[in-house]
Design a protein around this motif. Structure first.
Motif, PDB file in Angstrom:
ATOM      1  N   VAL A 146      44.337  33.707  35.726  1.00  0.00           N
ATOM      2  CA  VAL A 146      43.830  33.716  37.056  1.00  0.00           C
ATOM      3  C   VAL A 146      43.896  32.440  37.950  1.00  0.00           C
ATOM      4  N   ARG A 147      44.162  31.347  37.241  1.00  0.00           N
ATOM      5  CA  ARG A 147      44.382  30.353  38.129  1.00  0.00           C
ATOM      6  C   ARG A 147      45.669  30.301  39.024  1.00  0.00           C
ATOM      7  N   GLU A 148      46.755  30.893  38.156  1.00  0.00           N
ATOM      8  CA  GLU A 148      48.108  31.178  38.793  1.00  0.00           C
ATOM      9  C   GLU A 148      48.031  31.960  40.105  1.00  0.00           C
ATOM     10  N   LEU A 149      47.479  33.200  39.654  1.00  0.00           N
ATOM     11  CA  LEU A 149      47.321  34.086  40.842  1.00  0.00           C
ATOM     12  C   LEU A 149      46.611  33.469  42.085  1.00  0.00           C
ATOM     13  N   LYS A 150      45.556  32.657  41.761  1.00  0.00           N
ATOM     14  CA  LYS A 150      44.804  32.081  42.904  1.00  0.00           C
ATOM     15  C   LYS A 150      45.656  31.126  43.564  1.00  0.00           C
ATOM     16  N   LYS A 197      43.789  40.188  47.091  1.00  0.00           N
ATOM     17  CA  LYS A 197      42.468  39.810  46.235  1.00  0.00           C
ATOM     18  C   LYS A 197      42.150  40.598  45.211  1.00  0.00           C
ATOM     19  N   ASN A 198      42.718  42.212  45.337  1.00  0.00           N
ATOM     20  CA  ASN A 198      42.045  43.073  44.263  1.00  0.00           C
ATOM     21  C   ASN A 198      42.648  42.822  42.760  1.00  0.00           C
ATOM     22  N   GLN A 199      44.046  42.517  42.867  1.00  0.00           N
ATOM     23  CA  GLN A 199      44.592  41.967  41.837  1.00  0.00           C
ATOM     24  C   GLN A 199      43.942  40.695  40.961  1.00  0.00           C
ATOM     25  N   GLU A 222      41.895  40.606  37.372  1.00  0.00           N
ATOM     26  CA  GLU A 222      42.078  39.721  36.266  1.00  0.00           C
ATOM     27  C   GLU A 222      40.786  38.858  35.933  1.00  0.00           C
ATOM     28  N   VAL A 223      40.106  38.587  37.090  1.00  0.00           N
ATOM     29  CA  VAL A 223      38.864  37.849  36.676  1.00  0.00           C
ATOM     30  C   VAL A 223      37.894  38.534  35.811  1.00  0.00           C
TER      31      VAL A 223
END
Lengths: 134, 918
Positions: B874-878, B884-886, B890-891
């Motif tokens: 999650v941190r990486e994606l952020k 957003k949806n992705q 994951e969240v």
């Protein structure tokens, strides 16, 4: 003939002295009558029947259950088939059917003159060739 | 006479229904003809249905045939019916035949079908709700209803073509569809094939001419403003000018509230919530909140009002719960009663008294009613076979037995139902039954029980008065139902119970936790909850005042309104009235039984066991104020049909209706007074336009009253929003912010507009009081509305803030709900939060805890690692600013893992605080 003019004419022939004012609603200019002691009335045949009662001439709506139903049937015919025709052919069918219906009758209910005759006459007026319109 | 019909001709529906309703089908010969057969000799085109009369004449109009049947039964023609039939023929039929043609012949769906008729459906709905009549032409169902019902039935029997927002149309349609003549007509014509039964007929018909143009319109019906008469305007203006002086004096607060002769005495109850469950939003809207709106409204009308409720505490479920939590039943009740009371307090429910059923008064009154029934011969004894655990020395309620399903062999079937095959089980049929408590094998024993003898035969009794209870209830219902405000579903449920015949009802149970049965041989039994739970209203009143009988033995002076969800209707509408009538003690019986349908959660049901949905105690943890919850729940109140709670919709309604419409108007009105006129209400010189607006608002206010008098709570809320929409438009058109900078005349105009607007805001604050009491009080404080005007809602729109009145400080009323806030709430309540709640509220009982902490240390270790891993994803994606949806997906996974971990560790789950940073 606009619906309002037709209703005014009806008022006169019913002997109603105080003329009502009519407004028109929507695309098809449906007549609306604002009554003094109640909600407004919408629709040509609805208002016409109301006027007949106002003039104490209920017999024009038919006397028996059968006559009453027949009168309302032809009033409905007037606003759906005559006013709602979509082509010349349609009107032709209407005239043909009416002719065959009236073959053995004096009036639409048989022998009694009613509101159905008045409104159908008004409605057909514009389609009948002048030579017949005497 | 002979009726000619054709297979699948839609006109047969109203005709057969009218024949069944008004004429008695026996004298009617029916012939079936082909769809292209010309029955009527003078018509060129084929037409069915057709009625050939004994005179030889033909009726070929569907409405005329129906009318004829009604005329034969003695019905008289009236303007309103004529108007509906004319409208049906000229407006509805063209639209409807287009819709049916699309649906049946062309196989189209959805909006293609609904589009052509939407406007007509809205028209019917508005007419029904505007006139507040259950039927089109009056208080009883008549010709117009049958004709329109018959026309609409083929389309509307598929619920997807009955728009949800048209509540009045929905209940009208449901009421008619449930009537026998209509049901029979529908079965005959549609043959349970739905609308497809019309295909053979419609295929042979020419394409409806209305398809070619004019009538196919998706336009919503324009806000139809009634035409105003001079007289209406004069009356409204005169009332406005009288202002505050015309308010009646405030009635003093009494304590206790007791009925007063000559006044309207309103006793309101809401169904008693079962004590050991935390109520969910559906429970809250179904009972306490709906009743609260009506109670508050009733007080605003200065009716003498008493609103009572309490927890229902006896029964097996409490015993079970007590065993689970290792407490006594009384301790369980004490604990959960407080939880309930707290929740309702948070929701601002204005009970005059919130009691409970485990009191000495309950025993006294229940036993008294029982003794009276016994003395009058309305109680009989019979033997029932039941499982008994010899080890625990008690008979086992269904939920205390487990065994092998006799149908599918599933090993852990419950005593009432098998979870695997779903079949209902009679506990004594279970193979290898086990007592759930001690695991020993119970034996079948017979047990004596008492029954309320509803169908008691009159000849068995020598006393003349003693005719059967069922007949008394029916007679009472026949007297009560017409002209009352019972909801359509309640009438329907009651009718079907009566139709199926009333059977003797068992009123005792082999339990300890209940009201003892005062009869020899029954010392170890108690009354079954459904016999004594409704008596709870009486005992709760008795705990409120020792003069309780003034309310409950006073049917002449008291109007009893009972609120509940529809599953409770039989107990309030038949069972309790039977006991009360049989006891012959002049009990007050329900005058208006108000039942809601069910509220669903998003696309499914609220589920305690799966932790799906919002429960009363969690609503306050969301940060959303109680009034917003109240507003939204009342806006979607399942009135007439099921409805669903949706987070997205709640956001939308809050932001559009509350923030942009209502809040915006009230705030602007107040701000103009503060900013342009130094906080003093300016002089108002009403123009004829203003007078018309004032009259429209008066009419809408009266409409609101009509609706609430009939307990149409959801519909009345719309009147409030309509008035504020008028207000917004009024400000928008008149632009006081521009005029204030203009010349003398313009400035005066700005003053008038501002003054009228702020008075509309004041009116809205009072109308809003039943729905949003806190917001209402805030507005009234901001406007410094004089106290009498805050507590009374007259039927006219009065000038309550006259020129020169000084208002207080104005500030915004509502807050925007943000998408991400709502998304995270949606996530949080989508399942699995049960344990969190229980852990928090009940501090994990030994038993549940045992069930949850079976996870071993390895499992906890594994979960901890997964949580860390997922957290990194999650941190990486952020960090990458991913889609957003992705991220949301994951969240969700992360939250789920965290939840599993928390469960494995037996810890309460942390509530997500992530979104609060913003």
């Amino acid at each position: 003939m606009a619906a309002a003019a037709e209703l005014t004419l009806l008022e006169k022939s019913l002997g109603l002295s105080k003329g009502n004012k009519y407004s028109a609603q929507g695309e098809r200019q449906i007549p609306v009558l604002q009554t003094n002691n109640g909600p407004s009335l919408t629709g040509l045949t609805t208002i016409a029947a109301h006027l007949v009662k106002q003039a104490n001439k209920e017999y024009l709506l038919g006397s028996t259950a059968e006559e009453k139903a027949v009168v309302q049937q032809w009033l409905e015919y007037r606003v759906t088939r005559v006013d709602g025709h979509s082509s010349k052919d349609d009107i032709h069918t209407v005239l043909k059917d009416l002719n065959s219906y009236l073959e053995d009758k004096v009036y639409l209910t048989g022998y009694n003159f009613t509101l159905a005759d008045i409104l159908l006459y008004y409605g057909l007026h514009r389609f009948i060739p002048r030579s017949l319109d005497v | 006479m002979r009726l000619f019909v054709s297979e699948g001709a839609p006109g047969s529906l109203p005709v057969l229904a009218a024949a069944g309703r008004a004429q008695g089908r026996a004298e009617l010969l029916i012939s079936t003809v082909g769809p292209e057969e010309c029955v009527v000799p003078f018509l060129t085109r084929p037409k069915v249905p057709v009625l050939q009369l004994d005179s030889g004449n033909y009726l070929f109009s569907t409405s005329a045939i129906c009318r004829y049947f009604f005329l034969l039964s003695g019905w008289e023609q009236d303007d309103l019916t004529n108007q509906w039939l004319e409208w049906e023929a000229t407006e509805l039929q063209p639209a409807l035949s287009a819709a049916l043609y699309y649906l049946v012949v062309q196989g189209k769906k959805g909006e293609d079908v609904l589009g052509p008729v939407r406007r007509a459906l809205t028209h019917i709905d508005h007419s029904l709700s505007r006139r507040s009549c259950p039927f089109l032409a009056g208080e009883t169902e008549s010709l117009a209803d049958i004709v329109l019902w018959g026309a609409l039935y083929p389309l509307l029997q598929d619920p997807s073509y009955l728009p949800e927002e048209l509540g009045a149309l929905h209940s009208w349609f449901q009421t008619l569809s449930s009537q026998e003549p209509c049901q029979r007509a529908a079965e005959t014509v549609l043959k349970q094939q739905g609308v497809l039964a019309l295909r053979p007929y419609l295929q042979k018909q020419p394409q409806p001419s209305s398809l070619e143009g004019r009538l196919v319109s998706n336009e919503p019906e324009e806000e139809e403003l009634a035409t105003l008469s001079e007289e209406e305007i004069a009356v409204a203006v005169a009332a406005w000018e009288k202002g505050l002086e015309s308010l009646p004096p405030l009635r003093p607060q009494q304590n206790p509230v007791l009925p007063v002769a000559g006044e309207r005495n309103v006793l309101i109850t809401s169904a008693l919530p079962y004590v050991n469950n935390v109520p969910h939003l559906g429970n809250i809207i179904g009972c306490v909140l709906s009743a609260d709106v009506f109670a508050r409204y009733s007080r605003l009308r200065q009716w003498n009002t008493l609103y009572l409720c309490g927890t229902d505490e006896y029964g097996t479920a409490t015993e079970t719960k007590a065993m689970e939590e290792g407490l006594t039943p009384q301790e369980i009740c004490d604990k959960y009663h407080v939880i309930h009371a707290d929740i309702y307090r948070w929701f601002n429910i204005s009970f005059d008294f919130f009691g409970r059923t485990t009191t000495p008064q309950q025993t006294k009154i229940t036993q008294d009613i029982f003794q009276r029934l016994l003395a009058r011969g309305f109680v009989l004894q019979d033997t029932v076979e039941q499982l008994r655990c010899e080890h625990c020395a008690r008979f086992l309620a269904d939920r205390f037995v487990e065994g092998v399903c006799p149908f599918c062999g599933y090993e852990e079937a419950r005593g009432d139902q098998c979870d695997k095959c779903g079949k209902l089980i009679n506990a004594i049929e279970l193979k290898k039954p086990q007592c759930k408590v001690c695991r020993s094998c119970p034996v079948v024993k017979s047990s004596q029980h008492l029954f309320l003898d509803l169908p008691k035969l009159s000849q068995t009794s020598s006393v003349l008065l003693c005719y059967q209870l069922a007949a008394r209830v029916e007679e009472w219902l026949e007297k009560t139902l017409p002209g009352s405000d019972w909801t359509a579903n309640a009438r329907f449920i009651i009718r079907s119970w009566l139709r199926d015949g009333l059977k003797p009802r068992c009123i005792t149970r082999d339990l300890k936790w209940g009201t003892p049965v005062p009869l020899e041989g029954f010392e170890d039994k108690v009354f079954y909850v459904w016999f004594d739970a409704t008596i709870g209203y009486l005992s709760i009143t008795a705990n409120y005042t020792d003069q309780w009988e003034k309310w409950w033995k006073n049917p002449e002076q008291v109007n009893l309104y009972q609120f509940m969800a529809k599953d409770n209707v039989p107990f309030h509408g038949i069972v309790f009235p039977s006991s009360a009538l049989g006891a012959e003690d002049n009990y007050t019986l329900v005058s208006h039984l108000i039942a809601t349908e069910y509220l669903n959660y998003e696309d499914g049901k609220f589920s305690k066991s799966r932790g799906v949905g919002v429960f009363g105690d969690m609503a306050q943890d969301t940060g959303i104020p109680a009034d917003i919850w109240r507003f939204y729940l009342l806006y979607i109140r399942p009135e007439g049909q099921d409805s669903a709670f949706s987070w997205t919709d709640m956001l939308f309604k809050n932001n559009s209706e509350l923030l942009n419409n209502l809040g915006n108007f009230i705030n602007r009105a107040g701000m103009f007074v503060s900013k342009f006129f130094g906080g003093f209400v300016p002089e108002m010189v009403l123009t004829s336009d203003d007078q018309r607006l004032l009259t429209h608002i008066t009419l809408e206010l009266q409409h609101y009253h009509q609706l609430l008098e009939k307990v149409r709570i959801r519909d009345a809320l719309r009147s409030i929003l309509t008035i504020s929409r008028h207000g917004n438009q009024y400000i928008q058109v008149n632009e006081p912010w521009k005029r204030i900078k203009g010349g003398e005349a313009d400035r005066q105009r700005a003053g008038t507009v501002t003054g009228l607007a702020v008075n509309i805001a004041a009116l809205l604050s009072v109308m809003l009081q039943p729905y949003m009491p806190t917001v209402s009080a805030t507005i009234q404080a901001q406007l410094q509305l004089p106290p009498p005007a805050c507590s009374i809602l007259p039927t006219n729109f009065l000038c309550t803030l006259p020129a020169g009145h000084q208002i207080g400080t104005v500030s915004p009323l509502f807050q925007k709900l943000e998408n991400d806030q709502i998304e995270s709430l949606k996530q949080r309540f989508s399942g699995g939060q049960l344990e969190e709640s229980l852990a928090l509220k009940a501090k994990a009982s030994p038993k549940t805890a045992a069930g949850l902490t079976t996870a071993g240390p390895q499992q906890i270790q594994a979960l901890t690692e997964e949580v860390t891993k997922q957290g990194n994803i999650v941190r990486e994606l952020k960090a990458q600013k991913a889609d957003k949806n992705q991220i949301a997906a994951e969240v969700a996974k992360l939250l789920d893992l965290k939840k599993q971990l928390a469960l494995a560790e037996g810890k309460p789950l942390e509530t997500s605080k992530g979104k609060k940073k913003k």
